[in-house]
Design an enzyme around this catalytic site. Structure first.
Site, PDB file in Angstrom:
ATOM      1  N   HIS A 122       0.972  -1.163   0.053  1.00 50.13           N
ATOM      2  CA  HIS A 122       0.006   0.190  -0.027  1.00 50.13           C
ATOM      3  C   HIS A 122       0.985   1.262  -0.015  1.00 50.13           C
ATOM      4  CE1 HIS A 122      -2.711   3.034   2.015  1.00 50.13           C
ATOM      5  NE2 HIS A 122      -3.609   2.316   1.666  1.00 50.13           N
ATOM      6  N   ASP A 199       3.119  -3.967   8.387  1.00 54.41           N
ATOM      7  CA  ASP A 199       2.060  -3.314   8.127  1.00 54.41           C
ATOM      8  C   ASP A 199       0.997  -4.122   8.569  1.00 54.41           C
ATOM      9  OD1 ASP A 199      -0.079  -2.148   7.006  1.00 54.41           O
ATOM     10  OD2 ASP A 199       0.703  -1.609   5.067  1.00 54.41           O
ATOM     11  N   GLN A 202      -4.532  -4.664   7.356  1.00 53.56           N
ATOM     12  CA  GLN A 202      -5.220  -5.789   6.946  1.00 53.56           C
ATOM     13  C   GLN A 202      -5.379  -7.021   7.754  1.00 53.56           C
ATOM     14  OE1 GLN A 202      -7.674  -5.065   4.875  1.00 53.56           O
ATOM     15  NE2 GLN A 202      -6.837  -3.258   4.201  1.00 53.56           N
ATOM     16  N   LYS A 225     -10.283  -0.394  10.943  1.00 54.43           N
ATOM     17  CA  LYS A 225     -10.031  -1.656  10.130  1.00 54.43           C
ATOM     18  C   LYS A 225     -10.454  -2.834  11.146  1.00 54.43           C
ATOM     19  CE  LYS A 225      -7.445   0.303   6.478  1.00 54.43           C
ATOM     20  NZ  LYS A 225      -8.035   0.295   4.985  1.00 54.43           N
ATOM     21  N   CYS A 363      -4.732   2.248  -3.387  1.00 54.82           N
ATOM     22  CA  CYS A 363      -3.443   2.853  -3.034  1.00 54.82           C
ATOM     23  C   CYS A 363      -2.346   1.878  -3.313  1.00 54.82           C
ATOM     24  CB  CYS A 363      -3.652   2.985  -1.513  1.00 54.82           C
ATOM     25  SG  CYS A 363      -4.940   4.337  -1.165  1.00 54.82           S
TER      26      CYS A 363
HETATM   27  N1  PLP Z   1      -1.754  -0.550   4.811  1.00 53.69           N
HETATM   28  C1  PLP Z   1      -2.836  -1.140   4.154  1.00 53.69           C
HETATM   29  C2  PLP Z   1      -2.133  -2.489   3.962  1.00 53.69           C
HETATM   30  C3  PLP Z   1      -3.775  -0.622   4.063  1.00 53.69           C
HETATM   31  O1  PLP Z   1      -4.790  -1.764   3.551  1.00 53.69           O
HETATM   32  C4  PLP Z   1      -4.231   0.552   4.417  1.00 53.69           C
HETATM   33  C5  PLP Z   1      -5.529   1.207   4.279  1.00 53.69           C
HETATM   34  O2  PLP Z   1      -6.263   0.845   3.462  1.00 53.69           O
HETATM   35  C6  PLP Z   1      -3.161   1.441   4.904  1.00 53.69           C
HETATM   36  C7  PLP Z   1      -1.897   0.756   5.084  1.00 53.69           C
HETATM   37  C8  PLP Z   1      -3.423   2.707   5.698  1.00 53.69           C
HETATM   38  O3  PLP Z   1      -4.296   2.830   6.669  1.00 53.69           O
HETATM   39  P1  PLP Z   1      -4.823   4.184   7.030  1.00 53.69           P
HETATM   40  O4  PLP Z   1      -5.485   4.917   5.860  1.00 53.69           O
HETATM   41  O5  PLP Z   1      -6.047   3.678   8.028  1.00 53.69           O
HETATM   42  O6  PLP Z   1      -3.702   4.854   7.855  1.00 53.69           O
END
Ligand code: PLP
Length: 405
Positions: A122, A199, A202, A225, A363
């Site tokens: 992401h 990270d 998910q 999430k 993203c």
């Molecule tokens: N990393 C992953 C794998 C994600 O799916 C997301 C959000 O969809 C993020 C990072 C970023 O999360 P946030 O926008 O809640 O900071």
């Protein structure tokens, strides 16, 4: 004990709403999860009964707010099996949690240092490290994936070297659903002495996460999430590292002593939490984690597997539809493209039938380019989704196909 999906659904008021007279089928859980009534109540109760700033007040409301706020930290620390509560740093979400680490790393990196990420990142776990490397003149390396979205662990290992300072990868890919072999990757990274950030955006909502067992140094996730509010998240880090990590933002709360010329930093976790925090958010996240952790995780896993299996089976049998991401270890996400039309059109026409999915690059623009697609349509499942909803998705996709023909 069976996993009682109907009883779970009853706790989520939004799931009984309609969209244009049709029952809502919410399949956008990788973007954000819905909130159970107890989380909504925790937010309302905080604002209705003890709204106050935390830590600094000399009155009853401040005490009560602080207790709830710090109690939430204890709940999170227990859930992820942190060594101690000081290792749980509140952030605004995964993105900010990664930024806290990357901001500090930029100051620690030297010119010949390397950071290793994967092709499935992401943007939050890619652009942050790009910038940190650029700032320090260090090199960002990218471990490749197979065409099915599985990480090439052999290539990942080859890209590690004595210069690798930090490795970052997703627990679960948001675009493909691939579950990475976290412990194996951590062990490989540790052979070269690299720090590891997982990270967990998910990964957090699909079962127990044990940071000590995973062996990583940092684990980042967002409250929204995992059935909690938006605007709150967690950076978990090893105490010994966080104690020394360059501070992120400066201001109130994160100091222990200030003169006009200088300042000394507070102890953990406050040294990384400048300013008034998202108090209600932390309390809501604590309640979400409390609620989630009381579920039957074995039953939940079986239910989620059944949803994925049904979705995958129906997708494979669907003429003109191609699944993007077929890793054998996968959870929560069905990404696909259709010959009939662009993902954006598919999303639009599903919405007209009450079905919420997400379309686009999720993203993860470099990943879409790597896979040779402009974007995908992504249905993402959570514990409250039903097999009937999976069927509804495919019945609706048949109509979409006819409409676009
Ligand atoms: N990393 C992953 C794998 C994600 O799916 C997301 C959000 O969809 C993020 C990072 C970023 O999360 P946030 O926008 O809640 O900071």
């Amino acid at each position: 004990m069976t996993f009682d999906v109907a009883a779970i659904r009853e706790q989520f008021p939004i799931l009984s709403r309609e969209v244009d007279g049709k029952p809502l089928v919410y399949l956008d859980n990788a973007a954000t999860t819905q909130k159970p009534q107890c989380v909504i109540d925790a937010l309302v109760d905080y604002y209705s009964t003890c709204n106050s700033n935390v830590h600094r007040g000399a009155h009853r409301l401040a005490d009560e707010a602080t207790q709830r706020y710090e109690g939430a930290r204890d709940i999170v620390a227990g859930f992820i099996n942190a060594d101690c509560r000081e290792e749980v740093v509140w952030t605004s979400g995964t993105t900010e949690a990664i930024n806290v680490v990357a901001h500090g790393l930029a100051q620690l990196l030297k010119a010949d240092d390397e950071v290793l990420v994967t092709e499935m990142e992401h943007h939050a776990n890619l652009v942050t490290w790009q910038q940190a490397c650029k700032q320090a003149g260090a090199t960002l390396k990218v471990a490749p994936i197979c065409d099915n979205g599985e990480l090439r662990v052999d290539e990942f290992e080859k890209l590690l070297s004595d210069n690798t300072k930090l490795v970052a990868f997703p627990h679960v890919s948001n675009s493909l659903g691939t579950i990475n072999p976290v412990k194996q990757l951590v062990q490989l990274a540790k052979k070269v002495g690299a720090w590891v950030l997982v990270d967990g955006a998910q990964g957090i909502a699909h079962g127990a996460v044990d940071v000590r067992d995973l062996g990583c140094d940092f684990y980042a996730f967002s409250g929204h999430k995992v059935f909690g509010p938006t605007g709150i998240g967690v950076l978990w880090g090893r105490k010994s590292l966080l104690e020394e990590w360059p501070v992120w933002q400066t201001g109130g709360e994160m100091i222990s002593e200030v003169t006009y010329q200088d300042a000394r930093w507070n102890e953990l976790p406050y040294r990384l939490e400048a300013g008034t925090p998202h108090i209600a958010g932390a309390i809501g996240l604590g309640e979400a984690i409390r609620w989630f952790s009381e579920l039957d995780f074995d039953g939940m896993k079986a239910h989620e597997t059944a949803l994925m299996e049904s979705a995958t089976r129906q997708a494979e049998a669907f003429e003109g539809l191609t699944i993007i991401g077929n890793s054998p270890e996968k959870t929560g996400v069905l990404s696909f493209v259709m010959d009939a039309g662009h993902p954006a059109d598919i999303g639009f026409l599903l919405d007209r039938q009450g079905i919420a999915i997400r379309t686009g690059h999720h993203c993860a623009e470099p990943l879409m380019n790597r896979l040779g697609v402009p974007g995908t349509a992504r249905a993402s499942f959570s514990i409250y989704n039903t097999l009937e909803e999976v069927d509804a998705l495919f019945a609706a996709l048949k109509k979409v196909q006819m409409m676009l023909a």
